[in-house]
Enzyme design. Sequence first.
Site, PDB file in Angstrom:
ATOM      1  N   ASP A  66       0.383  -1.564  -0.230  1.00 54.11           N
ATOM      2  CA  ASP A  66       0.195   0.183  -0.363  1.00 54.11           C
ATOM      3  C   ASP A  66       0.846   0.774  -0.030  1.00 54.11           C
ATOM      4  OD1 ASP A  66       1.473  -0.011   2.486  1.00 54.11           O
ATOM      5  OD2 ASP A  66      -0.813   0.077   4.211  1.00 54.11           O
ATOM      6  N   ASN A 135      -6.231  -0.559  15.249  1.00 55.57           N
ATOM      7  CA  ASN A 135      -7.652  -1.835  15.870  1.00 55.57           C
ATOM      8  C   ASN A 135      -7.618  -2.411  14.602  1.00 55.57           C
ATOM      9  OD1 ASN A 135      -7.439  -0.205  12.484  1.00 55.57           O
ATOM     10  ND2 ASN A 135      -8.565   2.065  12.078  1.00 55.57           N
ATOM     11  N   HIS A 137      -6.373  -3.000  11.488  1.00 59.95           N
ATOM     12  CA  HIS A 137      -6.133  -2.968   9.873  1.00 59.95           C
ATOM     13  C   HIS A 137      -4.976  -3.672   9.415  1.00 59.95           C
ATOM     14  CE1 HIS A 137      -4.120   1.699  10.755  1.00 59.95           C
ATOM     15  NE2 HIS A 137      -3.648   0.684   9.737  1.00 59.95           N
ATOM     16  N   GLU A 142      -9.985  -0.988   6.546  1.00 61.84           N
ATOM     17  CA  GLU A 142      -9.809  -0.438   7.829  1.00 61.84           C
ATOM     18  C   GLU A 142     -11.178  -1.552   7.917  1.00 61.84           C
ATOM     19  OE1 GLU A 142      -8.757   1.969   9.600  1.00 61.84           O
ATOM     20  OE2 GLU A 142      -7.570   3.229   8.215  1.00 61.84           O
TER      21      GLU A 142
HETATM   22  C1  GLP Z   1       0.141   1.783   8.060  1.00 60.31           C
HETATM   23  C2  GLP Z   1       0.312   1.171   7.031  1.00 60.31           C
HETATM   24  C3  GLP Z   1       0.371  -0.698   6.881  1.00 60.31           C
HETATM   25  C4  GLP Z   1       0.707  -0.803   8.350  1.00 60.31           C
HETATM   26  C5  GLP Z   1       0.297  -1.143   9.760  1.00 60.31           C
HETATM   27  C6  GLP Z   1       1.579  -1.189  10.295  1.00 60.31           C
HETATM   28  O1  GLP Z   1      -1.760   2.409   7.924  1.00 60.31           O
HETATM   29  N1  GLP Z   1      -1.401   1.679   5.737  1.00 60.31           N
HETATM   30  O2  GLP Z   1       0.920  -1.292   5.748  1.00 60.31           O
HETATM   31  O3  GLP Z   1       1.616  -1.751   8.024  1.00 60.31           O
HETATM   32  O4  GLP Z   1      -0.438   0.834   9.306  1.00 60.31           O
HETATM   33  O5  GLP Z   1       1.996   0.443  11.000  1.00 60.31           O
HETATM   34  P1  GLP Z   1       2.840   0.048  12.273  1.00 60.31           P
HETATM   35  O6  GLP Z   1       4.243  -0.677  11.382  1.00 60.31           O
HETATM   36  O7  GLP Z   1       4.035   1.479  12.118  1.00 60.31           O
HETATM   37  O8  GLP Z   1       2.241   0.404  13.264  1.00 60.31           O
END
Ligand code: GLP
Length: 243
Positions: A66, A135, A137, A142
């Site tokens: 993404d 949350n 996701h 989401e």
């Molecule tokens: C983000 C991204 C994800 C990522 C996730 C976790 O919003 N869209 O691809 O893996 O949140 O992020 P983090 O590793 O900083 O907790």
Amino acid sequence: MEIVVVKREEFDYTAAMIAVDQIISKADSTIGFATGNTTLGMHGKLAQIIIDEKIDISRINTFNLDDYFGIPQNHPKTGFSRMHSQLFDKIGIKPEQTHFLKSDAGDWREECSKFAKDIEECGGIDLQFIGIGLNGHIAFCEPGTSFDTDYFVINISEEARKSKIALFGSLEDVPEMGISMGIKSIMQCRKNVLLAKGIEKADIVQKAVLGPVTPDVPASALQTHPNLVVLLDEDAASGIKRW
Ligand code: GLP
């Protein structure tokens, strides 16, 4: 599902070695990456191992799960820029080996179709790394996202945007939209690796791994994937101790 729990200091190395083993076992592997705090250290370790051990990466292809949408692709906080600074520039991978959903694509549907076609031409994704949001996701799926979506552009929830303030400096600077693989395309990857570290992820990991499979917790869809590894540090695993 295989759950692997490691000490915090072993997390990045263990995650990186999953990618290394994949490349060693199949030189033309297609690997999906995710950007976030969780994968930052892993990308550094992976670069180091590839360089030190002279791992041949000349035939791999990479796809990123993404990215933010509606900002220039070369903005320093896009997944594109972070993948380059954390890993790709260090290992000297050729641009044509790396694939991204472009943050500044004019027509997002066309962009997603091209991305899907590129995945197909590379023979599908062999190994996909996935982070999890507080949350539940995964990617930009989401809570509430249908398990039947393949690719999409979405308005990022306020909660998810707030969790990125540290990255962007202020809430106003956090992009409002994301472009992303959906649950359907994630489920098509041959092997998925869900990664989480830190005590703040313990509750959501417990729901994602042991709770009901529901769009309310998008990561729970992964429970039904035939080849899932959940890699956790001890803190993130503290809600599922009975494992
Ligand atoms: C983000 C991204 C994800 C990522 C996730 C976790 O919003 N869209 O691809 O893996 O949140 O992020 P983090 O590793 O900083 O907790």
